[in-house]
Scaffold this active site. Structure first.
Site, mmCIF file in Angstrom:
data_model
loop_
_atom_site.group_PDB
_atom_site.id
_atom_site.type_symbol
_atom_site.label_atom_id
_atom_site.label_comp_id
_atom_site.label_asym_id
_atom_site.label_seq_id
_atom_site.Cartn_x
_atom_site.Cartn_y
_atom_site.Cartn_z
ATOM 1 N N SER A 193 -13.399 0.548 -1.516
ATOM 2 C CA SER A 193 -12.748 0.936 -2.769
ATOM 3 C C SER A 193 -11.438 1.679 -2.514
ATOM 4 C CB SER A 193 -13.677 1.838 -3.579
ATOM 5 O OG SER A 193 -13.827 3.106 -2.934
ATOM 6 N N GLY A 197 -10.464 4.453 0.229
ATOM 7 C CA GLY A 197 -9.270 4.091 0.999
ATOM 8 C C GLY A 197 -8.283 5.237 1.079
ATOM 9 N N GLU A 214 -8.147 -2.954 3.120
ATOM 10 C CA GLU A 214 -8.524 -4.133 2.338
ATOM 11 C C GLU A 214 -9.288 -3.625 1.117
ATOM 12 O OE1 GLU A 214 -7.610 -7.141 2.895
ATOM 13 O OE2 GLU A 214 -6.800 -6.981 4.919
ATOM 14 N N CYS A 252 -14.397 -8.509 -3.796
ATOM 15 C CA CYS A 252 -13.031 -8.095 -4.099
ATOM 16 C C CYS A 252 -12.112 -9.278 -4.370
ATOM 17 C CB CYS A 252 -12.461 -7.259 -2.945
ATOM 18 S SG CYS A 252 -12.398 -8.134 -1.369
#
Length: 486
Positions: A193, A197, A214, A252
């Site tokens: 998330s 991150g 990512e 994602c």
């Protein structure tokens, strides 16, 4: 806690010693570890299936399509190209530095930390590991504690199959993750998330550690009013599979919402309903073809999205919830409020909103008004619309008339831009992510020299330097001989 900290420091010290002795830089070591990964994926296939079923309720076919199969392909690709990737590349030099040669020499970064997510617990751990090993690094994988069966299989399998002095899996929750981030790494690769991150990025600043993030975001699918019945049906199948058939929307790279013209919406909804039933049955919970929600926290988050004012009334299909079994029926909504949490945050679940526009071209401004997505999907035969989506929007990738297939293409980089992340991997891009290309220049001798590069300075040297930086060698020669003054 103190004992865990000491054990962790010992593990990391062993990895550093392995790297410093130089063995991971050898092609034989890299190739042996990649082959060991291949054996792991083939021989532990049943254990991986069971773990994915236990943690996420994934069917074996989905597990193979999205994790094992893509990883086997990636390892094969790395093995086939390893020698070429490791080779130095010649670089051109201007005549001004003659006689010289130059090359770019790929070298590993060193000690790498991979923090992976729970939705593709094997794929998002091993895919970056392939690149890190191919590049000659030593690696720590921190799998998500939210998929404990998968984390356990990952840890025991890697311990059994790979060189434990070069690759380690360290399990644990938030506290272990925090301890790992306190250490100095040569690279951190994080999938998860945006909230976590930011924590990873903040920790990396202390040691100026390079980071790949990512993340994800809200990936739109623009659905044009396709003319042929076949095109419409194929589009509906691919949308439903990408949204509900990929970890129940907990991906994602999956579709977050659809943009479609009002006049086409009713027809689109009927097609989406039809293929939802064809793929997952009248009672999706009983068909064993759709994953469940990872845990109660995420279940309640999704439940709250549906219970917001005006969101529940926009449901046109599905909407049933089974909290005891962490199951949410594939749900389609039409025009929920744009300021609802459903439309302002990444959904990450089997809820598919359709936002209507008068003209499909309006979807471009809609996408541009929102944070940059990891992927944009568009189903259209309109070449002008395709061109505008490519040139006027920004995202990690754009895929026309299909979904998620770009993830499996070794020739394409996978990664985000802006809020959806930064850095990229897959195929050669994974190798590059964990590699530093060292510039090496060699002068052939010490006899030939450019005298005007040194002080003391005068106007003639300035004039000659200007010619040299323009690569005007004839002018330079004439000026040096006094045959030309400016």
């Amino acid at each position: 806690m103190e004992g865990v900290k000491k054990d962790l420091e010992g593990e990391l010290e062993e990895l550093r010693e392995t790297y410093n002795c130089g063995k991971t830089k050898e092609e034989t070591w890299r190739r042996s570890q990649l082959k060991a990964l291949l054996n792991l994926l083939k021989e532990k296939e049943d254990d991986i299936f069971k773990a994915l079923k236990q943690d996420l309720g994934k069917h074996q076919a989905e597990a193979y399509r999205d994790e094992i199969g893509t990883l086997v392909k990636s390892v094969d690709y790395a093995l086939a190209n390893l020698k070429k990737w490791m080779s130095s590349k010649k670089a051109g030099l201007p005549l001004a530095v003659f006689p010289s040669t130059a090359e770019l020499v790929p070298e590993p970064l060193g000690l790498v930390l991979i923090i992976s997510s729970w939705n593709l617990p094997f794929g998002l751990s091993i895919e970056p590991l392939i690149g890190a090993i191919a590049a000659g690094n030593v690696v720590v994988i921190k799998p998500s504690e939210l998929a404990p069966a998968c984390a356990s299989i990952l840890a025991t399998s890697i311990h059994t199959y790979l060189d434990n002095r070069g690759v380690k899996v360290i399990q644990g929750g938030i506290s272990v993750g925090q301890q790992l981030l306190q250490h100095k790494w040569d690279k951190i690769f994080f999938t998860g998330s945006a909230h976590v991150g930011r924590i990873v990025l903040s920790a990396a600043i202390k040691h100026l550690t390079p980071v790949t993030l990512e993340l994800g975001g809200k990936c739109p699918a623009v659905v044009d009013s396709l003319s042929s019945t076949w095109d419409k049906e194929i589009a509906a199948k691919r949308i439903i599979s990408a949204k509900f058939g990929t970890c129940a929307g907990q991906a994602c790279i999956g579709i977050d919402y659809i943009l479609a013209e009002k006049r086409f919406t009713s027809n689109l909804v009927e097609l989406l309903k039809l293929y939802t039933k064809k793929m997952f049955g009248e009672n999706p919970k009983e068909t064993n073809s759709i994953a469940r929600i990872i845990n109660k926290t995420n279940f309640l988050r999704l439940k709250n999205l549906l219970e917001e004012p005006m969101v529940k009334t926009s449901i046109v299909h599905g909407g049933s919830l089974d909290e005891d079994n962490l199951f949410i029926e594939p749900t389609i909504l039409v025009d929920p409020p744009l300021n609802s949490t459903l439309m302002t945050e990444e959904i990450f679940g089997p809820l598919l909103p359709i936002i209507t526009v008068d003209k499909i071209e309006e979807s471009i401004d809609f996408i541009k008004s929102r944070p940059k997505a990891l992927a944009i999907y568009a189903f259209t035969c309109n070449e002008t619309l395709k061109g505008r989506l490519i040139s006027e929007t920004s995202s990690g990738s754009v895929t026309f008339n299909d979904t998620i297939v770009q993830y499996a293409a070794d020739s394409l980089p996978f990664g985000g831009v802006g809020g959806s992340g930064f850095g990229r991997y897959h195929g050669k891009f994974s190798f590059d992510t964990f590699t530093h290309e060292k510039a090496v220049l060699k002068r052939i001798d010490l006899l030939f020299d450019i005298w005007f590069r040194y002080p003391p300075w005068n106007d003639k040297k300035l004039m000659l330097l200007k010619s040299a930086y323009k690569f005007d060698y004839l002018g330079l020669l004439l000026k040096a001989l006094g045959l030309k003054k400016s």
